[in-house]
Write an enzyme that holds these catalytic residues in place. Structure first.
Site, PDB file in Angstrom:
ATOM      1  N   ASP A 183      -3.496  -8.932   3.931  1.00  0.00           N
ATOM      2  CA  ASP A 183      -3.288  -8.419   5.288  1.00  0.00           C
ATOM      3  C   ASP A 183      -3.253  -9.588   6.264  1.00  0.00           C
ATOM      4  O   ASP A 183      -3.495 -10.738   5.888  1.00  0.00           O
ATOM      5  CB  ASP A 183      -4.373  -7.412   5.680  1.00  0.00           C
ATOM      6  CG  ASP A 183      -3.814  -6.288   6.562  1.00  0.00           C
ATOM      7  OD1 ASP A 183      -3.075  -6.609   7.522  1.00  0.00           O
ATOM      8  OD2 ASP A 183      -4.102  -5.108   6.297  1.00  0.00           O
ATOM      9  N   ASP A 197       1.465 -12.402   5.465  1.00  0.00           N
ATOM     10  CA  ASP A 197       2.410 -11.486   6.101  1.00  0.00           C
ATOM     11  C   ASP A 197       3.335 -10.936   5.026  1.00  0.00           C
ATOM     12  O   ASP A 197       4.083 -11.688   4.392  1.00  0.00           O
ATOM     13  CB  ASP A 197       3.216 -12.241   7.162  1.00  0.00           C
ATOM     14  CG  ASP A 197       4.129 -11.331   7.967  1.00  0.00           C
ATOM     15  OD1 ASP A 197       4.441 -10.221   7.502  1.00  0.00           O
ATOM     16  OD2 ASP A 197       4.540 -11.742   9.072  1.00  0.00           O
ATOM     17  N   MET A 198       3.296  -9.631   4.806  1.00  0.00           N
ATOM     18  CA  MET A 198       4.089  -9.017   3.741  1.00  0.00           C
ATOM     19  C   MET A 198       5.584  -9.181   3.963  1.00  0.00           C
ATOM     20  O   MET A 198       6.371  -9.060   3.023  1.00  0.00           O
ATOM     21  CB  MET A 198       3.750  -7.527   3.620  1.00  0.00           C
ATOM     22  CG  MET A 198       4.078  -6.701   4.840  1.00  0.00           C
ATOM     23  SD  MET A 198       3.518  -4.984   4.667  1.00  0.00           S
ATOM     24  CE  MET A 198       3.913  -4.349   6.308  1.00  0.00           C
ATOM     25  N   HIS A 253       6.153   4.192   6.303  1.00  0.00           N
ATOM     26  CA  HIS A 253       6.515   5.091   7.408  1.00  0.00           C
ATOM     27  C   HIS A 253       6.356   4.428   8.774  1.00  0.00           C
ATOM     28  O   HIS A 253       6.823   4.958   9.782  1.00  0.00           O
ATOM     29  CB  HIS A 253       5.686   6.382   7.344  1.00  0.00           C
ATOM     30  CG  HIS A 253       4.243   6.195   7.712  1.00  0.00           C
ATOM     31  ND1 HIS A 253       3.277   5.892   6.781  1.00  0.00           N
ATOM     32  CD2 HIS A 253       3.602   6.260   8.906  1.00  0.00           C
ATOM     33  CE1 HIS A 253       2.107   5.789   7.382  1.00  0.00           C
ATOM     34  NE2 HIS A 253       2.271   5.998   8.673  1.00  0.00           N
ATOM     35  N   LYS A 265      -0.215   1.802   0.602  1.00  0.00           N
ATOM     36  CA  LYS A 265      -0.594   3.126   1.103  1.00  0.00           C
ATOM     37  C   LYS A 265      -0.350   3.188   2.606  1.00  0.00           C
ATOM     38  O   LYS A 265      -0.861   2.377   3.371  1.00  0.00           O
ATOM     39  CB  LYS A 265      -2.072   3.421   0.801  1.00  0.00           C
ATOM     40  CG  LYS A 265      -2.548   4.782   1.316  1.00  0.00           C
ATOM     41  CD  LYS A 265      -3.951   5.102   0.832  1.00  0.00           C
ATOM     42  CE  LYS A 265      -5.001   4.254   1.504  1.00  0.00           C
ATOM     43  NZ  LYS A 265      -5.157   4.560   2.948  1.00  0.00           N
TER      44      LYS A 265
END
Length: 233
Positions: free
Chosen positions: A153, A173-174, A191, A187
């Site tokens: 994260d 950072d993804m 969205h 998870k």
């Protein structure tokens, strides 16, 4: 309290009390917001977030937002920052979000690990992408102690994360890079982002895991539009 009986938060017992005073009881819904024996973790942090002025303020500008064809989200129009940028700037708001994520994980992971435990079999290492303070990762590590669980994260999230003997944390950072692992767990991530951003995340996921034939997995928990209440994983 009587108003909340209409929405199913409280109930009025059919048997009146000896002194004819109105009494109230908890419904199953109320047990999600309080400490009840039936529910291991309550979801009251959601109410704290939803009622916070930072969260509610954008709705008072809904009229101007509808009229502004160049506007982005109501939240960014009101604050000049998106939801996650605000969390990075505001420590109190950041804590509210992290509390929500932990309470959600404590509640939801019980169900996931009971109903879909097979998804996590034969995994030696797992990274919880955008995993916050590690609520999901800790639940997975407890259920599968042989698995190495790590949370990825942003730095301001990881800095405040509680220490754990079973879960490690990585700042990152993804959208830029996801460390390698046998499986990735996401998870309530997709969205929050548009299609282009989701594609970026998924491309980084593909780079991080082994090929399918070698057991690589991307495990996604999210809402599916039009899925209906009976859809299963």
């Amino acid at each position: 309290m009587r108003v909340l009986t209409v929405s199913g938060i409280f109930l009025v017992p059919e048997v009146a009390s000896p002194d004819n005073e109105v009494s109230y009881g908890l419904t199953p819904t109320a047990c999600l917001l309080a400490s009840c024996d039936e529910v291991r973790s309550n979801l009251s942090p959601f109410l704290s977030l939803l009622l916070d002025s930072t969260f509610t303020a954008p709705f008072f500008g809904m009229h101007s937002w509808f009229l502004d064809e160049h506007s982005t989200s109501m939240f960014k129009k009101a604050h000049g920052l998106n939801f996650w940028e605000m969390a990075e700037q505001d420590d109190t708001y950041n804590q509210l979000i992290n509390d929500v994520m932990v309470s959600d994980s404590n509640f939801l992971m019980d169900i996931i690990l009971r109903e879909y435990a097979g998804v996590f079999l034969c995994i030696n290492s797992l990274i919880d992408v955008a995993g916050g303070h590690g609520g999901s990762a800790r639940a997975i590590a407890k259920a599968f102690p042989q698995m190495k669980c790590t949370v990825l994260d942003l730095p301001h999230v990881v800095e405040e994360a509680p220490t754990s003997d079973h879960v490690s944390f990585i700042s990152g950072d993804m959208f830029k890079y996801i460390p390698p692992a046998d499986a990735l767990f996401l998870k309530w991530v997709f969205h929050d982002w548009g299609d282009e951003d989701c594609v970026k995340i998924l491309k980084n996921c593909k780079e991080a895991i082994p090929p399918r034939e070698a057991g690589g997995k991307v495990i996604i928990v999210d809402m599916v539009v039009g899925s209906g209440p009976n859809m299963r994983m």
